[in-house]
Design an enzyme around this catalytic site. Structure first.
Site, PDB file in Angstrom:
ATOM      1  N   ALA A   1      27.915  43.653  48.647  1.00 24.37           N
ATOM      2  CA  ALA A   1      27.192  44.586  47.767  1.00 24.37           C
ATOM      3  C   ALA A   1      27.294  44.174  46.304  1.00 24.37           C
ATOM      4  O   ALA A   1      28.369  43.919  45.781  1.00 24.37           O
ATOM      5  CB  ALA A   1      27.730  45.997  47.953  1.00 24.37           C
TER       6      ALA A   1
ATOM      7  N   LYS B   1      38.451  50.683  51.143  1.00 20.51           N
ATOM      8  CA  LYS B   1      38.017  51.990  50.662  1.00 20.51           C
ATOM      9  C   LYS B   1      39.102  53.071  50.755  1.00 20.51           C
ATOM     10  O   LYS B   1      39.070  54.029  49.984  1.00 20.51           O
ATOM     11  CB  LYS B   1      36.739  52.423  51.389  1.00 20.51           C
ATOM     12  CG  LYS B   1      35.552  51.507  51.082  1.00 20.51           C
ATOM     13  CD  LYS B   1      35.178  51.507  49.602  1.00 20.51           C
ATOM     14  CE  LYS B   1      34.128  50.470  49.274  1.00 20.51           C
ATOM     15  NZ  LYS B   1      34.646  49.094  49.175  1.00 20.51           N
TER      16      LYS B   1
ATOM     17  N   ASP C   1      30.643  37.701  48.162  1.00 22.88           N
ATOM     18  CA  ASP C   1      30.779  39.137  48.318  1.00 22.88           C
ATOM     19  C   ASP C   1      29.425  39.699  48.759  1.00 22.88           C
ATOM     20  O   ASP C   1      28.388  39.067  48.560  1.00 22.88           O
ATOM     21  CB  ASP C   1      31.215  39.720  46.968  1.00 22.88           C
ATOM     22  CG  ASP C   1      31.125  41.228  46.950  1.00 22.88           C
ATOM     23  OD1 ASP C   1      31.734  41.855  47.849  1.00 22.88           O
ATOM     24  OD2 ASP C   1      30.442  41.768  46.061  1.00 22.88           O
TER      25      ASP C   1
ATOM     26  N   ASP D   1      30.695  40.122  42.178  1.00 21.70           N
ATOM     27  CA  ASP D   1      30.183  40.798  40.980  1.00 21.70           C
ATOM     28  C   ASP D   1      31.220  41.668  40.286  1.00 21.70           C
ATOM     29  O   ASP D   1      30.898  42.333  39.318  1.00 21.70           O
ATOM     30  CB  ASP D   1      28.963  41.639  41.361  1.00 21.70           C
ATOM     31  CG  ASP D   1      29.337  42.751  42.330  1.00 21.70           C
ATOM     32  OD1 ASP D   1      29.910  42.430  43.402  1.00 21.70           O
ATOM     33  OD2 ASP D   1      29.102  43.926  42.021  1.00 21.70           O
TER      34      ASP D   1
END
Ligand code: PLP
Length: 613
Positions: A10, A48, A8, A182
């Site tokens: 960010a 998003k 991933d 994360d």
């Protein structure tokens, strides 16, 4: 080894200072919705538009497609302005990790919930590019693929981003893919793809939150990925084991073997294998050559694996080197003993009617080589000598180098029971001149019980032909079976144990080898001595003779109730070991296995809490 790592962006490989979060929050809050931090984290990993729709709803505003699209454009606008002002940076060690994986032949791909409009400026500001791209030549990192939400029909937790990365890099087998991210949805996407799924703690989500998504590994950061066994070239197929469903242990074994093992070592036992085909024979051969390398030996030595517990391997060496004595081949064994395991060698010789003598030094000091030398000067009938390296009865470390030198001076066959030290204490078996070194699967290599092994000089092995009075423990026959059958065991082999042992060997390498493991054991033991001393418990062996393997403590008071102490600690999740010394009352604490200084601290806290002296 894995073929592809899918990471991933960010929070995992790239630190954008939380600007995506801020931009998303701002874009949603412009609609009048209130965004809770937890909701933001939950939806961050998805595409998003979906995130905006859900966050609007959760924040008390009825979402429409039109509003969501409009706010999506706002999001992109806010973000690119923010990146221009504050360019993103790599997360500590990410670039070095990518380069390291690529140098091992592993392809690397980035996936992201961002779309291409966010990703392109982000990568450019890092100096990273995708293979085939115009700017790839000047790039500091050339990625094998970058997959964004534009490329798939749905973001995470669907596995499509991972699958598209596989497609772009020509990767077929999901078991050879490692995914890291994360957030919870990152971990779910990795699992849904059937890959090895890792969570990293650099994005702000806590260990507890991430654990709920059942990752295979939880890492501090992606910098740790190259340490994972599955990324190592020497890793066989068994590295890609799924340890998620392996139960936690009920307690930590602070014993000298069987000891606490890793989940991945235990997971390697969850399938059945046949014992004679090419794959299995190759596994056996790789275990044998790994052990040879650990012993720092070359072609003059060979490794024999022997079914049974460690004692079986000891008996096979004693019986095969000294059995069937006749006029042409007499033999007499000198045993230097300072504990139960040394005495057991003499016991084996007695059972097998092998001529032997034992020099017993009691339990509390190392064996004295000078005393043995005097014996050998008076009596020239000895042909073999045996000693235990780490006497597990007390944890005394015996003088190995001096013992080996003595056997050479007197031209004796040198037999060392290094059961509880091999793999945990560095030793060069070839340099030392050991003829037969014996150890087992469930000690410092950190496997499970089921077989022992012997590392022996080939010429010494040749001399054992026809000497054993036992069929199943005939070391020479076992050796010939393995050599001529290219890894074929004579009789049923403990297949599950061997598979988990192969995994344990990979993990020993991943830890940094014997030296690094020795350091960990030493740290454990030093912490133990200090914390127990503070609690009123002292070791019975002088520090200079003490091994890092196991420590014997004297009872703190004459009326000390070991049984109650044992039960109290077991309730707290620690299993300790009773004593075996005749002269004084002791109990023992092992510091080998999957045990770390923090565990020792927790043990010491439990001891203090239950102290009755
Ligand atoms: C563990 C051990 C053995 C072997 O014991 P088993 O119970 O047969 O596995 C032999 N010698 C030493 C020094 C040991 O620590």
């Amino acid at each position: 080894m894995i073929e592809l790592a899918v990471l991933d962006m960010a929070g995992t490989t790239v630190d954008d200072g939380g600007r995506v979060y801020d931009a998303l929050r701002q874009a949603v809050e412009e609609t009048g919705a209130t965004v809770a931090q937890k909701d933001l984290q939950d939806w961050m990993g998805t595409d998003k538009v979906t995130a905006i729709i859900n966050l609007m709803q959760l924040g008390g505003v009825e979402p429409t497609d039109e509003a969501a699209q409009k706010q999506f454009l706002r999001f992109k606008q806010i973000l690119s302005e923010s990146y221009r002002a504050h360019p993103p940076i790599e997360i500590g060690g990410a670039a070095a990790m990518l380069r390291e994986l690529q140098s091992r032949g592993i392809k690397v791909a980035l996936t992201t919930g961002f779309d291409r409009d966010v990703v392109s400026p982000l990568l450019a500001s890092l100096g990273w590019a995708v293979v085939g791209q115009e700017d790839a030549e000047q790039a500091v990192i050339v990625l094998d693929a970058v997959v964004t939400t534009d490329d798939v029909s749905a973001g995470r937790p669907a596995p499509y981003l991972v699958q598209r990365a596989m497609e772009r890099t020509g990767t077929v087998d999901a078991h050879r893919v490692l995914v890291a991210g994360d957030t919870v949805v990152d971990v779910m996407a990795g699992r849904n793809a059937g890959a090895i799924s890792c969570a990293v703690l650099t994005g702000g989500a806590t260990r507890d939150v991430l654990r709920n998504a059942s990752p295979h590994h939880i890492l501090e950061s992606v910098a740790e990925i190259p340490n994972l066994p599955a990324t190592r070239p020497e890793c066989s197929g068994t590295c890609n084991v799924d340890a998620t469903f392996v139960p936690d242990n009920d307690y930590l074994l602070l014993t000298p073997g069987p000891l606490s093992t890793t989940k991945t070592v235990r997971a390697a036992m969850l399938r059945d294998w046949c014992t004679w085909d090419a794959d299995y024979k190759q596994l056996t051969e790789s275990v044998r050559s790994d052990l040879l390398a650990l012993a720092q030996c070359g072609d003059d030595h060979s490794v024999i694996l022997m079914q049974g517990s460690g004692t079986f391997a000891v008996e096979s060496v004693i019986g095969s080197t000294l059995g069937m004595a006749d006029q042409q081949r007499p033999g007499k064994l000198l045993v230097l003993a300072n504990g139960a395991y040394g005495r057991r060698i003499a016991q084996i010789a007695a059972h097998l009617r092998i001529a032997h003598e034992i020099i017993d030094f009691g339990d509390l000091t190392p064996v004295n080589i000078e005393t043995a030398r005097q014996k050998l000067a008076e009596d020239h009938s000895f042909t073999h000598a045996a000693m235990v390296h780490c006497e597990t009865t007390t944890g005394v470390l015996n003088p190995l180098r001096e013992f080996c030198a003595m056997t050479r001076e007197h031209d004796l066959t040198c037999i060392v029971d290094a059961m509880s030290s091999f793999g945990g204490v560095p030793m060069n078996v070839a340099d030392l001149g050991i003829d037969f070194l014996i150890s087992s699967a469930n000690k410092c290599i950190q496997g499970v019980p089921g077989f022992g092994f012997v590392i022996a000089r080939r010429d010494a092995l040749e001399n054992t032909a026809g000497r054993s009075t036992s069929l199943s423990l005939d070391l020479y026959d076992q050796w010939q079976g393995l050599e001529n059958g290219h890894g074929k065991w004579r009789f049923t082999s403990p297949t599950h144990v061997v598979h988990s042992f192969a995994q344990a060997l990979v993990e020993l390498t991943a830890e940094g080898g014997v030296e690094v493991r020795h350091e960990r054991y030493r740290s454990n033991q030093q912490r133990l001595i200090k914390r127990f001393h503070d609690a009123g418990l002292d070791a019975v062996i002088a520090p200079e003779a003490q091994s890092p393997i196991i420590t014997a403590f004297g009872y703190p008071t004459p009326d000390f109730d070991f049984a109650a102490f044992y039960e109290d600690l077991k309730q707290e999740g620690f299993v300790i070991y009773p004593g075996k010394v005749s002269e004084v009352d002791t109990f023992r604490i092992g510091t080998i296995g999957e045990v770390y200084p923090d565990d020792v601290d927790r043990l010491a806290d439990a001891v203090v809490a239950h102290r009755k002296w």
